[in-house]
Design an enzyme around this catalytic site. Structure first.
Site, PDB file in Angstrom:
ATOM      1  N   HIS A 108      50.738  29.143  32.529  1.00 45.35           N
ATOM      2  CA  HIS A 108      51.819  29.811  33.252  1.00 45.35           C
ATOM      3  C   HIS A 108      51.710  31.317  33.061  1.00 45.35           C
ATOM      4  O   HIS A 108      51.078  31.777  32.107  1.00 45.35           O
ATOM      5  CB  HIS A 108      53.191  29.342  32.742  1.00 45.35           C
ATOM      6  CG  HIS A 108      53.569  29.995  31.447  1.00 45.35           C
ATOM      7  ND1 HIS A 108      53.177  29.497  30.227  1.00 45.35           N
ATOM      8  CD2 HIS A 108      54.271  31.127  31.177  1.00 45.35           C
ATOM      9  CE1 HIS A 108      53.645  30.287  29.258  1.00 45.35           C
ATOM     10  NE2 HIS A 108      54.307  31.289  29.806  1.00 45.35           N
ATOM     11  N   LYS A 158      38.861  34.369  35.651  1.00 46.19           N
ATOM     12  CA  LYS A 158      38.324  33.701  36.840  1.00 46.19           C
ATOM     13  C   LYS A 158      37.438  32.556  36.368  1.00 46.19           C
ATOM     14  O   LYS A 158      37.128  32.437  35.176  1.00 46.19           O
ATOM     15  CB  LYS A 158      37.537  34.677  37.711  1.00 46.19           C
ATOM     16  CG  LYS A 158      36.367  35.340  37.018  1.00 46.19           C
ATOM     17  CD  LYS A 158      35.726  36.372  37.934  1.00 46.19           C
ATOM     18  CE  LYS A 158      34.606  37.108  37.211  1.00 46.19           C
ATOM     19  NZ  LYS A 158      33.994  38.119  38.065  1.00 46.19           N
ATOM     20  N   ARG A 210      32.573  39.438  32.026  1.00 50.15           N
ATOM     21  CA  ARG A 210      31.379  39.602  32.861  1.00 50.15           C
ATOM     22  C   ARG A 210      30.362  38.537  32.489  1.00 50.15           C
ATOM     23  O   ARG A 210      30.313  38.087  31.337  1.00 50.15           O
ATOM     24  CB  ARG A 210      30.758  40.973  32.639  1.00 50.15           C
ATOM     25  CG  ARG A 210      31.595  42.105  33.182  1.00 50.15           C
ATOM     26  CD  ARG A 210      30.866  43.408  33.024  1.00 50.15           C
ATOM     27  NE  ARG A 210      30.547  43.626  31.609  1.00 50.15           N
ATOM     28  CZ  ARG A 210      30.902  44.681  30.919  1.00 50.15           C
ATOM     29  NH1 ARG A 210      31.571  45.647  31.482  1.00 50.15           N
ATOM     30  NH2 ARG A 210      30.589  44.791  29.653  1.00 50.15           N
TER      31      ARG A 210
END
Length: 178
Positions: free
Chosen positions: A95, A141, A155
């Site tokens: 969350h 991500k 990265r």
């Protein structure tokens, strides 16, 4: 891009409205079990707590190091494969409460993954099998399988890591090859 569901709120910031989102009793119960598991030295007991008391999906032989902090409000949105290591003091969030909205997203961590110490994993990400996350990283991500990532911002250090870096067994160990 992270896969999160957005829920707009009106009035004070979303965190002030937390108990419209999740029961106070669920939060208190989860907090207590998470605190027990953070200090528990037994890996099987920790996994039992995560599976049975918090509703997480945790694979066989997955190891949570000391002080790992899983999401207090939505631990059931966390799924972790088998034979994965979650490093010391890592935070796994499902969350995020913002000013005008809150967001929820599942966290999927594959099998044979190594997550370094002091890493933060944000909601809505998937970490593929055999990935390695460097210590102190912010996973904002998706991480493909067999990839070594590190840093803030995160990265890619190496892709398709098949040289033993990502947990494969094809690296010789001079101590055991005698």
């Amino acid at each position: 891009m992270r896969k999160t569901e957005k829920y707009p709120v009106e009035g004070p910031n979303a965190l002030w409205q937390i108990y419209r989102t999740v029961s106070k009793w669920k939060a208190v119960k989860n907090f207590a079990w998470i605190q027990i598991s953070r200090y528990c030295p037994s890996l099987p007991v920790k996994n039992w707590i995560y599976r049975r008391m918090l509703g997480m999906q945790v694979g066989d032989h997955t190891a949570f190091a000391l002080m790992v902090m899983v999401d207090v409000f939505f631990p059931e949105k966390i799924k972790i494969g088998s034979n994965t290591i979650i490093g010391y003091n890592t935070t796994i969030l499902a969350h995020e409460y913002l000013i005008r909205e809150y967001r929820l997203g599942e966290v999927n961590i594959g099998s044979h993954v190594m997550v370094g110490a002091n890493t933060t994993i944000l909601p809505g990400v998937t970490i593929g099998d055999y990935a390695v996350i460097g210590a102190g990283s912010v996973v904002h991500k998706d991480v493909p399988p067999h990839t070594f990532v590190a840093g803030n911002p995160m990265r890619v250090i190496r892709s398709n890591a098949s040289d033993g870096l990502a947990g494969t067994a094809d690296v010789s160990d001079p101590l055991t090859d005698q």
